[in-house]
Write an enzyme that holds these catalytic residues in place. Sequence first.
Site, PDB file in Angstrom:
ATOM      1  N   CYS A   1     -49.578  35.428-120.144  1.00 34.53           N
ATOM      2  CA  CYS A   1     -49.300  35.241-118.722  1.00 34.53           C
ATOM      3  C   CYS A   1     -50.191  34.160-118.126  1.00 34.53           C
ATOM      4  CB  CYS A   1     -49.474  36.572-117.998  1.00 34.53           C
ATOM      5  SG  CYS A   1     -48.384  37.790-118.703  1.00 34.53           S
TER       6      CYS A   1
ATOM      7  N   TYR B   1     -57.951  22.054-124.711  1.00 31.77           N
ATOM      8  CA  TYR B   1     -58.291  20.622-124.818  1.00 31.77           C
ATOM      9  C   TYR B   1     -57.077  19.716-124.704  1.00 31.77           C
ATOM     10  CZ  TYR B   1     -62.035  22.895-127.532  1.00 31.77           C
ATOM     11  OH  TYR B   1     -63.050  23.707-127.979  1.00 31.77           O
TER      12      TYR B   1
END
Length: 409
Positions: free
Chosen positions: A341, A314
């Site tokens: 990653c 968000y």
Amino acid sequence: MNYIKFSKNNLSVEKMSALSLTKKYKTPFYCYSLAQLKSNFYNFSNAFKQIKPLICFSVKSNSNFHLLKELKKIGSGADVVSAGELLKAIKAGIQTKKIVFSGVGKTNEEIKLAIAKKVLLINMESESEANLINKISKKMSRITSVGIRLNPNIIGKTNKKISTGGKDDKFGLNKNDCINLCKKINKMTNIKLEGLSVHIGSQITNTKPFKNVLSVIDGIIKKTKINFKFIDLGGGMGISYSKKDKKLNLNQYAKIVNKFIKNKKTKIIFEPGRFIAGNTSILVSKIIYIKKSDKKTFIILDAGMNDLLRPALYNAHHNIVPLVKNNKIMKGNFEFVGPICESSDKFLVQKTFSKIREGDYVGITDVGAYGMSLASNYNTRPIIAEVLVHGSGHKLIRKRQSLESLINN
Ligand code: LLP
């Protein structure tokens, strides 16, 4: 009152220095203050003391079993959205007459379970759900208490991804459909309409949208002439994650609700999650590496987006503070990132920070709501531990998942 703060230069959780906990628990870990949890609950119930609402803690915001047990002890009910949350709330001792079951996609099994456990209300979100609850109740020879979730078409000024009350959102029924379903329910023999519920979104810091919701509800009451036994106003009450954030004026909200409830024989239900749990926890993490590139300095933590998803999902702001402050300030372009990653595995960008080195510890703040509950095993990383501090004591309230349990499936 703030129970997580600096005492001299040490970040403290109640009477415990956070640094001392790193000697006992492997980082990263969530660290909660019990006093903060209780104080938030009491602040909420005090603000609304005139109407004595039923406060159903929203379990999705934090489903730690020990915290649920603590909330139960001080009178909390629960707002649940799955069989798992329902069973956990019951196991924590919360009476089923204080549990409301919400959600747009309840399955057959979940409805059966909610009926069998006699929850206070099943808040339905469609006509199909009403038909299914009626059918299952008939089979089980039961009359089930239900609420209808209204979609009031009101948008609380918040992040789009956590807004739920707009007409294009999947939640609830619009005003007309809601009124029509209220009428149809009269003909359904095995459900009893007792509630009207609404939840327009999360992290709302302005009372205006809440006020607008109440006037839509008044319109529905007028049209249907139903004296709902319960009006469930959901959650959504925001907190301040940074100095810039506006603070929700809870007393003002209480005044609005008090006025709304005048001359009505309705019990108000609230489903706060973030307001109760948000500022109760820090995520304690170790700096693994500090890496300089052309324009930036990456501060690479051992906590990642799988432990705390909110910034990546968000763009949510969470402050990061050193566990031990010093007076030397570094200036630059610091990016606090995790080991995952993904480039979105980034917590915060800062222009200044207290001087830190590899091996030092930091706390990511206000992570008690939607922190652990959104954690995952991404990158085959174990779910981390949760520690509860009370006074100068501490205990493990969730054991760190073992690697063995992860690699077998
Ligand atoms: N009631 C219902 C029906 C809800 O859907 C929610 C939250 C609540 C109560 C509790 O809302 P609160 O008081 O915590 O704002 N993962 C997002 C928040 C999603 C909220 C989902 N529903 C975040 O991390 O910001």
